[in-house]
Design an enzyme around this catalytic site. Sequence first.
Site, PDB file in Angstrom:
ATOM      1  CG  ASP A  51      44.754  38.317  29.956  1.00  0.00           C
ATOM      2  OD1 ASP A  51      44.395  39.469  30.293  1.00  0.00           O
ATOM      3  OD2 ASP A  51      45.051  37.441  30.779  1.00  0.00           O
TER       4      ASP A  51
ATOM      5  CG  ASP B  65      44.742  42.258  35.915  1.00  0.00           C
ATOM      6  OD1 ASP B  65      44.005  42.584  36.869  1.00  0.00           O
ATOM      7  OD2 ASP B  65      45.692  41.476  36.047  1.00  0.00           O
TER       8      ASP B  65
ATOM      9  NE  ARG C 222      51.282  42.294  37.316  1.00  0.00           N
ATOM     10  CZ  ARG C 222      51.832  41.419  38.136  1.00  0.00           C
ATOM     11  NH1 ARG C 222      52.848  41.779  38.898  1.00  0.00           N
ATOM     12  NH2 ARG C 222      51.392  40.177  38.213  1.00  0.00           N
TER      13      ARG C 222
ATOM     14  CD1 TRP D   7      46.921  44.903  36.419  1.00  0.00           C
ATOM     15  CD2 TRP D   7      47.922  45.915  34.685  1.00  0.00           C
ATOM     16  NE1 TRP D   7      47.837  44.027  35.881  1.00  0.00           N
ATOM     17  CE2 TRP D   7      48.464  44.613  34.814  1.00  0.00           C
ATOM     18  CE3 TRP D   7      48.397  46.745  33.668  1.00  0.00           C
ATOM     19  CZ2 TRP D   7      49.462  44.122  33.970  1.00  0.00           C
ATOM     20  CZ3 TRP D   7      49.392  46.265  32.815  1.00  0.00           C
ATOM     21  CH2 TRP D   7      49.907  44.974  32.972  1.00  0.00           C
TER      22      TRP D   7
ATOM     23  CB  SER E 165      51.854  34.555  40.761  1.00  0.00           C
ATOM     24  OG  SER E 165      50.578  34.187  41.105  1.00  0.00           O
TER      25      SER E 165
ATOM     26  CB  SER F 205      49.714  35.964  50.908  1.00  0.00           C
ATOM     27  OG  SER F 205      48.303  36.128  50.919  1.00  0.00           O
TER      28      SER F 205
HETATM   29  N1  GLY Z   1      47.227  40.334  34.271  1.00  0.00           N
HETATM   30  C1  GLY Z   1      47.828  39.425  35.183  1.00  0.00           C
HETATM   31  C2  GLY Z   1      48.901  40.024  35.986  1.00  0.00           C
HETATM   32  O1  GLY Z   1      49.085  41.242  36.010  1.00  0.00           O
HETATM   33  O2  GLY Z   1      49.606  39.242  36.641  1.00  0.00           O
END
Ligand code: GLY
Length: 401
Positions: free
Chosen positions: A114, A174, A246, A250, A362, A365
């Site tokens: 990251d 991501d 998400r 991305w 986050s 599930s």
């Molecule tokens: N890159 C991690 C997220 O989008 O949670």
Amino acid sequence: MMKEYLDMLSKEAAAKWNKIPEMTAEEIKTAFAKSCSQIKSCLPEFTHKFQNAYSEGGFYKPIDNVDWTTGFWTGEIWLAYEYTGDEAFRDAAEIQIDDFYKRIQNKIAVDHHDMGFLYTPSCVAGYKLIGSETGKRAAILAADQLISRFQETGGFIQAWGRMGAPEDYRLIIDCLLNVPLLYWAAKETGKPHYAEIADRHVHTALANVIREDFSTWHTFFFDTRTGAPDHGATCQGYRDGSAWARGQAWGIYGTALAYRYTKRPGYIDIFRGVSRYYMEHLPEDLVPYWDLEFMSGNEQPRDSSSASIAACGMLEMANYLESAEADFYRKTAAKYMKSLYQNYAVKDPKESNGLVLHSTYSNHSPYNTCNHYGVDECNSWGDYFYMEALMRLHKDWEVYW
Ligand code: GLY
């Protein structure tokens, strides 16, 4: 001409699209004023500290510069500086750049991919905006750290975990937002190696994470011996075969940036496909639930950050499309922003010290492998990309990415 693009959507998706108006210039101004004032009032608490990745009960707590998310907070400060010219923002962001430099020199919590999320909106932005030499040095070290995770066998940047471990031998969607740091480093240093690695990673990622129907895998594994593509899996989506909201965003922004740097025509088609899949899986207000599996009428949490990221990607790609198609994506982005501004943005500092509510970091599930936190809260990238999309609507923006 707009009709031609709307006709490509199902009747239901087109009806939802038509129902939400675009954000107006006046609303953009008000949204900036509110966001910049919120950011300014956070500076005393969050100049020598950073905002946590997600709020709790609407409020961010201060943390040290140790998570993958801290660059977004500095990026918000730079965007506020760029919009207002207020030196208080610049002073705070420069203090944070010093901290980012220390972090990469001492290799504090940088054993992952990251580096782009961390060093682009903070240090590259500072270099581009005010010529920060510390920012430039820090970002080049971060690019070196990022290419150290490149796996020749398979041709990809390994996201997490011990290098070469079979259980971690994967890329994640991501990372398309991490590689612009490498294109920037290639240009600044004159060393093509950074861009070559970026090209190879993007090629491998887009060849594997995009499914036939243009939904996306969150993560994709490779064979450690041969480098052959092995299998897709989710971590933060609802289940393996679904499209994490998400992750799909991305994919939208990632393909737009991939096209920006490579000009490979095939990436435009992927952008169109992933964008269309996204538009087909939105609820009435055009802000997705946390996984695109869920549509209108259920109680699942939203991921407002996904809509801001998708808006930024559409506004980026609009720069390279012919005018009618560009207009369609610009309008789509302005609708997402209208909805976010009206129904998700923080209205009163007493309810939150962030900018945008109802995001999901986050969500555990029964079928995924992530922990459970930051559900139906603000998060730092949701706030950052909301500001970036406002900036992109406001002017022809010189990208940080
Ligand atoms: N890159 C991690 C997220 O989008 O949670």
